[in-house]
Design an enzyme around this catalytic site. Structure first.
Site, mmCIF file in Angstrom:
data_model
loop_
_atom_site.group_PDB
_atom_site.id
_atom_site.type_symbol
_atom_site.label_atom_id
_atom_site.label_comp_id
_atom_site.label_asym_id
_atom_site.label_seq_id
_atom_site.Cartn_x
_atom_site.Cartn_y
_atom_site.Cartn_z
ATOM 1 N N THR A 187 0.835 -1.218 0.000
ATOM 2 C CA THR A 187 0.000 0.000 0.000
ATOM 3 C C THR A 187 0.861 1.257 0.000
ATOM 4 O O THR A 187 0.524 2.251 -0.623
ATOM 5 C CB THR A 187 -0.996 0.029 1.188
ATOM 6 O OG1 THR A 187 -0.276 -0.167 2.410
ATOM 7 C CG2 THR A 187 -2.060 -1.037 1.062
ATOM 8 N N ARG A 246 -8.919 -5.498 1.619
ATOM 9 C CA ARG A 246 -9.812 -5.481 2.783
ATOM 10 C C ARG A 246 -9.445 -4.452 3.839
ATOM 11 O O ARG A 246 -10.106 -4.366 4.859
ATOM 12 C CB ARG A 246 -9.844 -6.879 3.426
ATOM 13 C CG ARG A 246 -10.389 -7.950 2.525
ATOM 14 C CD ARG A 246 -10.502 -9.273 3.254
ATOM 15 N NE ARG A 246 -10.820 -10.348 2.346
ATOM 16 C CZ ARG A 246 -9.945 -10.976 1.570
ATOM 17 N NH1 ARG A 246 -8.660 -10.638 1.599
ATOM 18 N NH2 ARG A 246 -10.321 -11.942 0.768
ATOM 19 N N ASP A 300 2.485 -8.340 -7.710
ATOM 20 C CA ASP A 300 3.099 -7.109 -8.234
ATOM 21 C C ASP A 300 4.610 -7.176 -8.470
ATOM 22 O O ASP A 300 5.206 -6.216 -8.927
ATOM 23 C CB ASP A 300 2.769 -5.932 -7.292
ATOM 24 C CG ASP A 300 3.201 -6.182 -5.832
ATOM 25 O OD1 ASP A 300 4.184 -6.905 -5.594
ATOM 26 O OD2 ASP A 300 2.529 -5.624 -4.926
ATOM 27 N N HIS A 315 -0.112 -16.680 -5.416
ATOM 28 C CA HIS A 315 -1.290 -16.318 -6.218
ATOM 29 C C HIS A 315 -0.917 -15.874 -7.632
ATOM 30 O O HIS A 315 -1.674 -15.142 -8.278
ATOM 31 C CB HIS A 315 -2.106 -15.229 -5.508
ATOM 32 C CG HIS A 315 -2.751 -15.728 -4.240
ATOM 33 N ND1 HIS A 315 -3.211 -14.898 -3.238
ATOM 34 C CD2 HIS A 315 -3.007 -16.990 -3.800
ATOM 35 C CE1 HIS A 315 -3.716 -15.626 -2.248
ATOM 36 N NE2 HIS A 315 -3.595 -16.898 -2.564
ATOM 37 N N CYS A 319 -6.208 -21.328 -29.867
ATOM 38 C CA CYS A 319 -7.411 -22.168 -29.809
ATOM 39 C C CYS A 319 -8.700 -21.366 -29.660
ATOM 40 O O CYS A 319 -9.779 -21.947 -29.588
ATOM 41 C CB CYS A 319 -7.291 -23.167 -28.652
ATOM 42 S SG CYS A 319 -7.506 -22.417 -27.033
ATOM 43 N N SER A 354 -4.612 -9.741 5.789
ATOM 44 C CA SER A 354 -5.733 -9.941 6.713
ATOM 45 C C SER A 354 -5.830 -11.417 7.108
ATOM 46 O O SER A 354 -6.610 -11.774 7.967
ATOM 47 C CB SER A 354 -7.038 -9.462 6.079
ATOM 48 O OG SER A 354 -7.283 -10.172 4.878
ATOM 49 N N ASN A 367 0.514 -6.225 11.102
ATOM 50 C CA ASN A 367 -0.690 -5.820 10.379
ATOM 51 C C ASN A 367 -1.475 -4.812 11.209
ATOM 52 O O ASN A 367 -1.621 -4.979 12.419
ATOM 53 C CB ASN A 367 -1.582 -7.044 10.082
ATOM 54 C CG ASN A 367 -2.494 -6.813 8.891
ATOM 55 O OD1 ASN A 367 -2.018 -6.576 7.788
ATOM 56 N ND2 ASN A 367 -3.794 -6.854 9.105
#
Ligand code: NAD
Length: 247
Positions: free
Chosen positions: A22, A30, A99, A116, A152, A191, A215
């Site tokens: 951030t 969230r 990122d 991810h 395809c 989170s 956090n």
């Protein structure tokens, strides 16, 4: 407060989430200013089944990829502090972020597990075709609102893991290896609500690590932690790294 964990000398595992980026100008999902907190509809864009079923949603997703603030983002002090830690100690980073800011800050490529996926590659959901996001976005700019696979005709998507999508087994395995071998496990800017990423904290603790949660908001794994740090990540992480290196 327990301070003894700082003296542990074994491998250090790190799990990072959107909150570490951030300060680089990329909103989280969230947090109080998160993308989903402000616009719950945005969550639909991240769900695989919706993406596959709805061409209009895909068109929105391509525009969101084009406009992602991550294209302009630079690593911040927390990314750089973890790269500094990796120069002195054995560090494995499991990142939920797409990122690439850890690698750009200097963390060795092979020490970062992108659990991810990433936003810089594009894959076809039907065949083995892959291309760069830059290439796909050129097609969008040239007028193709939802570019399809040139091989395809299948649906193209970013090489990220969306909600409802199967995770890559080898990647999860590599993440588990980091968690299981850690003396110290830092969970930073997440989170800790997305599985199986969040459960790496439990895995690490059960294998004997000290868990440190950094956090701003409470997480479900705070009760598992040796220490919880609520200070801003941009200052808290460089300070923790200094303390670990001081031993
Ligand atoms: P999340 O949005 O669920 O949680 C982020 C947490 O970080 C929040 O609890 C927030 O309070 C905290 N936070 C934010 N800025 C902080 C700061 N400066 N100091 C201290 N705390 C701060 O993020 P998540 O757990 O990573 O889950 C979101 C999912 O979305 C992940 O799967 C991730 O892949 C994806 N995502 C990635 C990016 C990225 O690549 N940068 C950005 C948004 C979302």
């Amino acid at each position: 407060m327990t301070t003894g964990w700082r003296q542990r000398t074994g491998p250090i595992g790190v799990l990072t989430g959107a909150g570490i980026s951030t300060d680089s100008g990329i909103p989280d999902f969230r947090g109080p200013r998160g993308v989903w907190t402000k616009d719950p509809i945005a969550e639909l864009l991240s769900t695989y089944q919706n993406y596959v079923a709805d061409p209009e949603l895909r068109q929105q997703a391509w525009l969101a990829r084009r406009d992602n603030p991550a294209w302009q983002a630079e690593p911040n002090d927390a990314h750089r502090a973890l790269a500094r830690l990796a120069r002195a100690r054995t560090v494995g980073i499991i990142t939920q972020n797409i990122d690439r800011l850890h690698q750009r800050a200097g963390s060795p490529q092979e020490s970062v597990v992108e659990i991810h996926g990433n936003m810089f590659d594009v894959v076809c959901i039907e065949c083995d075709y892959t291309t760069t996001m830059a290439g796909a976005l050129e097609r969008v700019a040239a007028g193709e609102a939802d570019p399809s696979c040139p091989g395809c005709g299948g649906i193209l998507k970013a090489a990220t893991i969306m909600f409802g999508q199967q995770m890559d087994a080898e990647t999860v395995w590599a993440a588990r290896e980091i968690a299981l071998s850690s003396d110290i496990f830092l969970a930073i800017g997440s989170s800790l609500q997305v599985e199986p990423a969040a459960s790496m904290c439990a895995l690490a603790v059960e294998a004997g690590a000290d868990l440190i949660v950094v956090n701003a908001e409470p997480t479900p794994y705070d009760p598992w932690a040796t220490e919880v740090v609520r200070d801003p990540i941009g200052t808290a992480v460089p300070q923790l790294v200094d303390e670990i290196l001081a031993g």
